[in-house]
Design an enzyme around this catalytic site. Structure first.
Site, PDB file in Angstrom:
ATOM      1  N   SER A 102      -0.281  16.875  -2.389  1.00  9.49           N
ATOM      2  CA  SER A 102      -1.631  16.280  -2.311  1.00  9.49           C
ATOM      3  C   SER A 102      -1.623  15.030  -1.871  1.00  9.49           C
ATOM      4  O   SER A 102      -1.198  13.953  -2.485  1.00  9.49           O
ATOM      5  CB  SER A 102      -2.501  16.956  -3.405  1.00  9.49           C
ATOM      6  OG  SER A 102      -3.848  16.289  -3.296  1.00  9.49           O
TER       7      SER A 102
ATOM      8  N   LYS B 125      -9.223  28.228  -6.455  1.00  9.49           N
ATOM      9  CA  LYS B 125     -10.809  28.093  -5.981  1.00  9.49           C
ATOM     10  C   LYS B 125     -11.730  29.155  -6.408  1.00  9.49           C
ATOM     11  O   LYS B 125     -12.806  29.054  -6.900  1.00  9.49           O
ATOM     12  CB  LYS B 125     -10.958  27.806  -4.489  1.00  9.49           C
ATOM     13  CG  LYS B 125     -10.235  26.643  -4.021  1.00  9.49           C
ATOM     14  CD  LYS B 125     -10.459  26.339  -2.383  1.00  9.49           C
ATOM     15  CE  LYS B 125      -9.659  25.066  -1.874  1.00  9.49           C
ATOM     16  NZ  LYS B 125      -9.837  24.959  -0.519  1.00  9.49           N
TER      17      LYS B 125
ATOM     18  N   ASN C 161     -14.444  24.322  -4.498  1.00  9.22           N
ATOM     19  CA  ASN C 161     -12.897  23.305  -4.376  1.00  9.22           C
ATOM     20  C   ASN C 161     -13.606  21.923  -5.211  1.00  9.22           C
ATOM     21  O   ASN C 161     -12.918  20.974  -5.248  1.00  9.22           O
ATOM     22  CB  ASN C 161     -12.628  22.855  -3.113  1.00  9.22           C
ATOM     23  CG  ASN C 161     -13.864  22.004  -2.455  1.00  9.22           C
ATOM     24  OD1 ASN C 161     -15.057  22.242  -2.382  1.00  9.22           O
ATOM     25  ND2 ASN C 161     -13.610  21.180  -1.518  1.00  9.22           N
TER      26      ASN C 161
ATOM     27  N   ASP D 126     -15.807  22.173   1.169  1.00  6.78           N
ATOM     28  CA  ASP D 126     -15.112  22.741   2.100  1.00  6.78           C
ATOM     29  C   ASP D 126     -15.918  23.004   3.386  1.00  6.78           C
ATOM     30  O   ASP D 126     -15.520  23.071   4.619  1.00  6.78           O
ATOM     31  CB  ASP D 126     -14.207  23.901   1.908  1.00  6.78           C
ATOM     32  CG  ASP D 126     -12.805  23.713   1.028  1.00  6.78           C
ATOM     33  OD1 ASP D 126     -12.438  22.311   1.101  1.00  6.78           O
ATOM     34  OD2 ASP D 126     -12.393  24.272   0.441  1.00  6.78           O
TER      35      ASP D 126
ATOM     36  N   GLY E  59      -6.715  34.698   7.685  1.00  9.15           N
ATOM     37  CA  GLY E  59      -6.899  34.549   6.266  1.00  9.15           C
ATOM     38  C   GLY E  59      -8.391  34.940   5.790  1.00  9.15           C
ATOM     39  O   GLY E  59      -9.079  35.029   6.468  1.00  9.15           O
ATOM     40  N   ALA E  60      -8.411  35.286   4.509  1.00 12.74           N
ATOM     41  CA  ALA E  60      -9.581  35.688   4.032  1.00 12.74           C
ATOM     42  C   ALA E  60      -9.797  35.306   2.417  1.00 12.74           C
ATOM     43  O   ALA E  60     -10.505  35.750   1.653  1.00 12.74           O
ATOM     44  CB  ALA E  60      -9.681  37.260   3.940  1.00 12.74           C
ATOM     45  N   GLY E  61      -9.013  34.309   2.057  1.00 10.69           N
ATOM     46  CA  GLY E  61      -9.058  33.571   0.890  1.00 10.69           C
ATOM     47  C   GLY E  61     -10.108  32.592   0.587  1.00 10.69           C
ATOM     48  O   GLY E  61     -11.088  32.462   1.333  1.00 10.69           O
TER      49      GLY E  61
ATOM     50  N   GLY F  22      -5.314  19.372   9.880  1.00  7.93           N
ATOM     51  CA  GLY F  22      -6.001  19.360   8.597  1.00  7.93           C
ATOM     52  C   GLY F  22      -6.406  18.284   7.950  1.00  7.93           C
ATOM     53  O   GLY F  22      -7.152  18.356   6.963  1.00  7.93           O
TER      54      GLY F  22
END
Length: 283
Positions: free
Chosen positions: A21, A74, A95, A110, A132-134, A243
């Site tokens: 991170s 999350k 988050n 987010d 993605g679907a998280g 990102g």
């Protein structure tokens, strides 16, 4: 100048893994600009409810003001909270956790962070394809629908049930994972919210040939900064959004909630983060 009498305010980021991170560098940079004494730590918590709950209990006990939450916690963060913002409830994920007394308050930056990243890049999508679907995907999807005003949102995930649930949330459509290449033709923004392409993970196998020439590709991963997907996008002449922008913009909310006042996202901050990533890659 930092004064010795200033109280030390504590926050951190909880995840698994979390050693990569860059959030500590972001918050430390803002604190140094303001002359504040802070600590912002990387806090590993194994991917289960008990480990995450224990980590949050320790932070509250030790006087932390709050914490960011990253993969894979999350959704756990929202479930654990006593109160939640409308954004966190809508996303089904948080988050940010802020500690007030014995209460845990959940939020989701987010959503605003991703919208700010698109605005910074000058991208105003009418049709978006999300991989993605998280929890992160939910924040991205809500940002696209409610903040950016995207008229069409398609969701593709290896688990079809999760894709369907997210599509219902934003009045979008769920598509089969095997159709991801063909679905590019109808998108002016492709967003990868999966871990594919992240350091230590396999690359995302996707041919961008069908993506319209004026389309943009965003990857919420920032380690590595140039994922294979973004490299392919640049090689194909499409705009690429890494990102870091979303990371910086979403971090500003936590900094102002827990540690200080001024959280400016600028070229200097990006340069510091890029330098840290390059140093890490060369280590």
């Amino acid at each position: 100048m930092v004064t010795a009498r200033a109280p030390v305010r504590k926050a951190g980021v909880v995840g698994w893994p979390v050693a990569h991170s860059l959030s500590p560098l972001i918050h430390e940079t803002w604190a140094a600009r303001e002359g504040r004494r802070i600590t912002y730590e990387r806090i590993p918590a194994a991917p289960d409810d008990a480990a995450f709950g224990s980590a949050i209990e320790r932070l509250m006990r030790d006087g932390y003001k709050g914490c960011n939450v990253t993969l894979p916690h999350k959704e756990r963060a929202l479930a654990l909270a006593d109160e939640a913002s409308a954004e966190a409830r809508a996303a089904g994920a948080a988050n940010m956790l802020t500690f007030g007394g014995r209460k845990v308050i959940a939020d989701n930056s987010d959503i605003a962070g991703f919208a700010a990243a698109l605005e910074e890049a000058g991208v105003k999508p009418a049709s978006a394809l999300i991989l993605g679907a998280g929890g992160a995907a939910r924040g991205v999807a809500i940002a696209l629908r409610r903040v950016c005003g995207a008229a069409r949102i398609s969701i593709i995930n290896r688990s079809a049930d999760r894709a369907i649930a997210l599509a219902r949330l934003v009045d979008g459509e769920a598509l089969d994972w095997s159709s991801r290449a063909a679905a590019l033709a109808d998108a002016d923004l492709l967003v990868n919210t999966t871990s594919l392409g992240m350091t230590g993970e396999p690359p995302l196998d996707l041919d961008l040939e069908a993506l319209p020439r004026g389309a943009a590709v965003a990857d919420i991963v920032y380690s590595p900064l140039e994922t294979p997907l973004l490299a392919a996008a640049r090689a194909a002449g499409r705009r690429a959004i890494d990102g870091l922008s979303m990371l910086m913009h979403q971090a500003a909310f936590g900094y102002r909630a827990w540690l200080g006042n001024e959280a400016v996202v600028d070229a200097d901050l990006r340069a510091r983060l890029e330098a840290a990533l390059k140093a890490r890659a060369g280590a």
